[in-house]
Design a protein around this motif. Structure first.
Motif, PDB file in Angstrom:
ATOM      1  N   ILE A  54      -3.868  69.112  63.210  1.00  0.00           N
ATOM      2  CA  ILE A  54      -2.658  68.642  62.536  1.00  0.00           C
ATOM      3  C   ILE A  54      -2.350  67.234  63.032  1.00  0.00           C
ATOM      4  O   ILE A  54      -2.357  66.979  64.240  1.00  0.00           O
ATOM      5  CB  ILE A  54      -1.470  69.576  62.829  1.00  0.00           C
ATOM      6  N   TYR A  55      -2.083  66.328  62.094  1.00  0.00           N
ATOM      7  CA  TYR A  55      -1.775  64.949  62.459  1.00  0.00           C
ATOM      8  C   TYR A  55      -0.599  64.478  61.618  1.00  0.00           C
ATOM      9  O   TYR A  55      -0.617  64.595  60.404  1.00  0.00           O
ATOM     10  CB  TYR A  55      -2.993  64.056  62.222  1.00  0.00           C
ATOM     11  N   ASN A  56       0.441  63.932  62.271  1.00  0.00           N
ATOM     12  CA  ASN A  56       1.662  63.563  61.567  1.00  0.00           C
ATOM     13  C   ASN A  56       2.033  62.091  61.662  1.00  0.00           C
ATOM     14  O   ASN A  56       3.143  61.712  61.322  1.00  0.00           O
ATOM     15  CB  ASN A  56       2.833  64.400  62.094  1.00  0.00           C
ATOM     16  N   ASN A  57       1.120  61.253  62.131  1.00  0.00           N
ATOM     17  CA  ASN A  57       1.368  59.822  62.167  1.00  0.00           C
ATOM     18  C   ASN A  57       0.382  59.113  61.250  1.00  0.00           C
ATOM     19  O   ASN A  57      -0.746  59.560  61.071  1.00  0.00           O
ATOM     20  CB  ASN A  57       1.215  59.276  63.594  1.00  0.00           C
ATOM     21  N   THR A  58       0.810  57.992  60.679  1.00  0.00           N
ATOM     22  CA  THR A  58      -0.089  57.241  59.805  1.00  0.00           C
ATOM     23  C   THR A  58      -1.247  56.676  60.618  1.00  0.00           C
ATOM     24  O   THR A  58      -1.043  56.053  61.657  1.00  0.00           O
ATOM     25  CB  THR A  58       0.670  56.092  59.114  1.00  0.00           C
ATOM     26  N   LEU A  59      -2.451  56.917  60.146  1.00  0.00           N
ATOM     27  CA  LEU A  59      -3.636  56.427  60.856  1.00  0.00           C
ATOM     28  C   LEU A  59      -3.774  54.919  60.689  1.00  0.00           C
ATOM     29  O   LEU A  59      -3.797  54.399  59.571  1.00  0.00           O
ATOM     30  CB  LEU A  59      -4.887  57.120  60.316  1.00  0.00           C
ATOM     31  N   ALA A  60      -3.894  54.231  61.818  1.00  0.00           N
ATOM     32  CA  ALA A  60      -4.085  52.782  61.783  1.00  0.00           C
ATOM     33  C   ALA A  60      -5.552  52.430  61.543  1.00  0.00           C
ATOM     34  O   ALA A  60      -5.872  51.332  61.099  1.00  0.00           O
ATOM     35  CB  ALA A  60      -3.603  52.165  63.086  1.00  0.00           C
ATOM     36  N   GLU A  61      -6.437  53.361  61.845  1.00  0.00           N
ATOM     37  CA  GLU A  61      -7.870  53.135  61.665  1.00  0.00           C
ATOM     38  C   GLU A  61      -8.545  54.454  61.358  1.00  0.00           C
ATOM     39  O   GLU A  61      -7.915  55.511  61.405  1.00  0.00           O
ATOM     40  CB  GLU A  61      -8.464  52.518  62.932  1.00  0.00           C
ATOM     41  N   ARG A  62      -9.807  54.392  61.034  1.00  0.00           N
ATOM     42  CA  ARG A  62     -10.541  55.620  60.724  1.00  0.00           C
ATOM     43  C   ARG A  62     -10.591  56.520  61.941  1.00  0.00           C
ATOM     44  O   ARG A  62     -10.627  56.056  63.078  1.00  0.00           O
ATOM     45  CB  ARG A  62     -11.960  55.292  60.251  1.00  0.00           C
ATOM     46  N   LYS A  63     -10.572  57.826  61.707  1.00  0.00           N
ATOM     47  CA  LYS A  63     -10.556  58.790  62.808  1.00  0.00           C
ATOM     48  C   LYS A  63     -11.551  59.903  62.516  1.00  0.00           C
ATOM     49  O   LYS A  63     -11.640  60.385  61.381  1.00  0.00           O
ATOM     50  CB  LYS A  63      -9.153  59.379  62.977  1.00  0.00           C
ATOM     51  N   THR A  64     -12.299  60.295  63.529  1.00  0.00           N
ATOM     52  CA  THR A  64     -13.250  61.391  63.388  1.00  0.00           C
ATOM     53  C   THR A  64     -12.726  62.608  64.142  1.00  0.00           C
ATOM     54  O   THR A  64     -12.358  62.513  65.320  1.00  0.00           O
ATOM     55  CB  THR A  64     -14.632  61.014  63.933  1.00  0.00           C
ATOM     56  N   ILE A  65     -12.629  63.733  63.452  1.00  0.00           N
ATOM     57  CA  ILE A  65     -12.224  64.994  64.069  1.00  0.00           C
ATOM     58  C   ILE A  65     -13.474  65.830  64.272  1.00  0.00           C
ATOM     59  O   ILE A  65     -14.248  66.054  63.331  1.00  0.00           O
ATOM     60  CB  ILE A  65     -11.242  65.763  63.172  1.00  0.00           C
ATOM     61  N   LYS A  66     -13.673  66.301  65.503  1.00  0.00           N
ATOM     62  CA  LYS A  66     -14.825  67.141  65.799  1.00  0.00           C
ATOM     63  C   LYS A  66     -14.347  68.519  66.217  1.00  0.00           C
ATOM     64  O   LYS A  66     -13.585  68.660  67.170  1.00  0.00           O
ATOM     65  CB  LYS A  66     -15.683  66.531  66.913  1.00  0.00           C
ATOM     66  N   PHE A  67     -14.790  69.549  65.499  1.00  0.00           N
ATOM     67  CA  PHE A  67     -14.406  70.916  65.808  1.00  0.00           C
ATOM     68  C   PHE A  67     -15.410  71.556  66.757  1.00  0.00           C
ATOM     69  O   PHE A  67     -16.520  71.050  66.957  1.00  0.00           O
ATOM     70  CB  PHE A  67     -14.299  71.737  64.518  1.00  0.00           C
ATOM     71  N   GLY A  68     -15.001  72.670  67.335  1.00  0.00           N
ATOM     72  CA  GLY A  68     -15.814  73.351  68.331  1.00  0.00           C
ATOM     73  C   GLY A  68     -17.168  73.798  67.825  1.00  0.00           C
ATOM     74  O   GLY A  68     -18.099  73.972  68.610  1.00  0.00           O
ATOM     75  N   ASN A  69     -17.299  74.003  66.521  1.00  0.00           N
ATOM     76  CA  ASN A  69     -18.583  74.438  65.964  1.00  0.00           C
ATOM     77  C   ASN A  69     -19.498  73.276  65.613  1.00  0.00           C
ATOM     78  O   ASN A  69     -20.538  73.456  64.989  1.00  0.00           O
ATOM     79  CB  ASN A  69     -18.342  75.301  64.724  1.00  0.00           C
ATOM     80  N   GLY A  70     -19.100  72.044  66.009  1.00  0.00           N
ATOM     81  CA  GLY A  70     -19.928  70.873  65.776  1.00  0.00           C
ATOM     82  C   GLY A  70     -19.642  70.133  64.492  1.00  0.00           C
ATOM     83  O   GLY A  70     -20.165  69.029  64.270  1.00  0.00           O
ATOM     84  N   ILE A  71     -18.818  70.683  63.609  1.00  0.00           N
ATOM     85  CA  ILE A  71     -18.480  70.006  62.356  1.00  0.00           C
ATOM     86  C   ILE A  71     -17.613  68.786  62.651  1.00  0.00           C
ATOM     87  O   ILE A  71     -16.666  68.852  63.427  1.00  0.00           O
ATOM     88  CB  ILE A  71     -17.733  70.965  61.407  1.00  0.00           C
ATOM     89  N   GLU A  72     -17.943  67.663  62.036  1.00  0.00           N
ATOM     90  CA  GLU A  72     -17.168  66.444  62.176  1.00  0.00           C
ATOM     91  C   GLU A  72     -16.606  66.036  60.818  1.00  0.00           C
ATOM     92  O   GLU A  72     -17.294  66.100  59.803  1.00  0.00           O
ATOM     93  CB  GLU A  72     -18.022  65.311  62.748  1.00  0.00           C
ATOM     94  N   ILE A  73     -15.340  65.600  60.809  1.00  0.00           N
ATOM     95  CA  ILE A  73     -14.701  65.124  59.587  1.00  0.00           C
ATOM     96  C   ILE A  73     -14.151  63.732  59.860  1.00  0.00           C
ATOM     97  O   ILE A  73     -13.404  63.534  60.825  1.00  0.00           O
ATOM     98  CB  ILE A  73     -13.558  66.059  59.154  1.00  0.00           C
ATOM     99  N   GLU A  74     -14.509  62.775  59.030  1.00  0.00           N
ATOM    100  CA  GLU A  74     -14.040  61.399  59.207  1.00  0.00           C
ATOM    101  C   GLU A  74     -12.925  61.118  58.212  1.00  0.00           C
ATOM    102  O   GLU A  74     -13.062  61.377  57.011  1.00  0.00           O
ATOM    103  CB  GLU A  74     -15.184  60.408  59.019  1.00  0.00           C
ATOM    104  N   LEU A  75     -11.827  60.569  58.701  1.00  0.00           N
ATOM    105  CA  LEU A  75     -10.656  60.306  57.880  1.00  0.00           C
ATOM    106  C   LEU A  75     -10.391  58.806  57.853  1.00  0.00           C
ATOM    107  O   LEU A  75     -10.497  58.126  58.873  1.00  0.00           O
ATOM    108  CB  LEU A  75      -9.425  61.033  58.436  1.00  0.00           C
TER     109      LEU A  75
END
Length: 237
Positions: A54-75
Motif C-alpha cells: 500500500i502506498y499513499n504518497n505521490t511517487l516522485a520517481e519510478r518505484k519497483t516493488i518486490k514481493f516475497g515470491n520474487g515477483i517485481e512490479i515497476e510503477l
C-alpha cells in the motif's frame, strides 16, 4: 471475562458443522479478488486483504516493488494510492474470522449499541464462545498436528489492528486492515498452508460445550451481568 468472542453466520445450517469442530477457511486471495470491484469500505469489503503493498504518497520517481515470491512490479512516477496484492502467496494464506467486544466497549453493559453498527454485515446467527482460551488451545493443537503432517507451514491466531488508510505506506498483512473497517473488531485465524486450493478445512474436535448460539436479534438484547458473565435471551446449547 473482560472480552467476548463471537462468530457470525448467514445460515443456521452452518452452525452445527462449526460446533462439531469442522472449520472452513478461504484464502486471502479469494477474498481480495471477490471484493475488488465492490470498493474499499462497501459493507465488510477490504481490497487490501492478505499480503499487500500500500502506498499513499505521490511517487516522485519510478518505484519497483518486490514481493516475497520474487515477483517485481515497476510503477511510474506521479502515482498515488497504490494497492497491489502479491498474487499466489495470498492463496496459501487461509482465513477464519471472528469478532471481539471488550468489556470497556460497553460501559452501560448492553451489547445493543455496539452490535447495531455491525448488523448489516454479520449474518442472522451468532456463536458465542464461553471459553475462548480453550478454543484457542484446540486450534493450536490442530495446527501443530497439521504442521507435522506437512499440510501447514505456520499459523497465527490474533487480533487485527487497523491503520490510517490515507497515510499508511508499506506492506499490509492478514492482521492489518484499513481503519474504515475498525468497527469489525476482528480476531482471526490465519494459516499459511502448503496447498493453495480453496476451501481449506480443519477439524479441531467438538466445541459445542464451549459455545452457545442463537439469532443476532437476540444477541443485541444481551448484556453483561455480575462477574463479567453475560446474559443472552433465547440461546441454544
Amino acid at each position: 471475562m473482560d472480552n467476548y468472542l463471537f462468530k457470525f453466520f448467514e445460515k443456521e445450517e452452518y452452525i452445527d458443522e462449526f460446533r462439531q469442530g469442522r472449520i472452513r477457511l478461504m484464502s486471502a486471495y479469494h477474498y481480495a479478488t471477490l471484493e475488488q470491484a465492490a470498493g474499499l469500505y462497501n459493507n465488510r469489503y477490504d481490497v487490501t486483504e492478505g499480503k499487500t503493498f500500500i502506498y499513499n504518497n505521490t511517487l516522485a520517481e519510478r518505484k519497483t516493488i518486490k514481493f516475497g515470491n520474487g515477483i517485481e512490479i515497476e510503477l511510474g512516477n506521479g502515482i498515488r494510492n497504490i494497492v497491489v496484492n502479491s498474487g499466489n502467496p495470498n492463496q496459501q494464506i487461509k482465513l477464519s474470522c471472528y469478532y471481539t467486544i471488550d468489556k470497556s466497549d460497553v460501559p452501560d453493559g448492553k451489547f445493543k449499541t455496539i452490535l447495531s453498527a455491525m448488523e448489516d454485515s454479520l449474518g442472522e446467527y451468532y456463536i458465542f464462545f464461553t471459553d475462548p482460551a480453550k478454543f484457542a488451545n484446540k486450534i493450536e493443537d490442530c495446527m501443530n498436528k497439521l504442521k507435522k503432517e506437512n499440510k501447514v507451514i505456520d499459523f497465527s491466531l490474533n487480533r487485527v489492528t487497523y491503520y490510517d488508510a490515507d497515510n499508511f505506506n508499506g506492506f499490509s498483512n492478514p492482521f492489518k486492515k484499513p481503519d474504515g473497517l475498525s468497527w469489525q473488531r476482528e480476531y482471526r485465524l490465519a494459516v499459511n498452508t502448503v496447498d493453495m486450493q480453496d476451501p481449506f478445512y480443519i477439524d479441531i474436535g467438538n466445541i459445542s460445550e464451549i459455545t452457545i448460539w442463537g439469532k443476532f436479534e437476540d444477541l443485541k438484547q444481551g448484556y453483561i451481568v455480575d462477574n463479567s458473565n453475560i446474559f443472552i435471551p433465547n440461546y441454544e446449547l
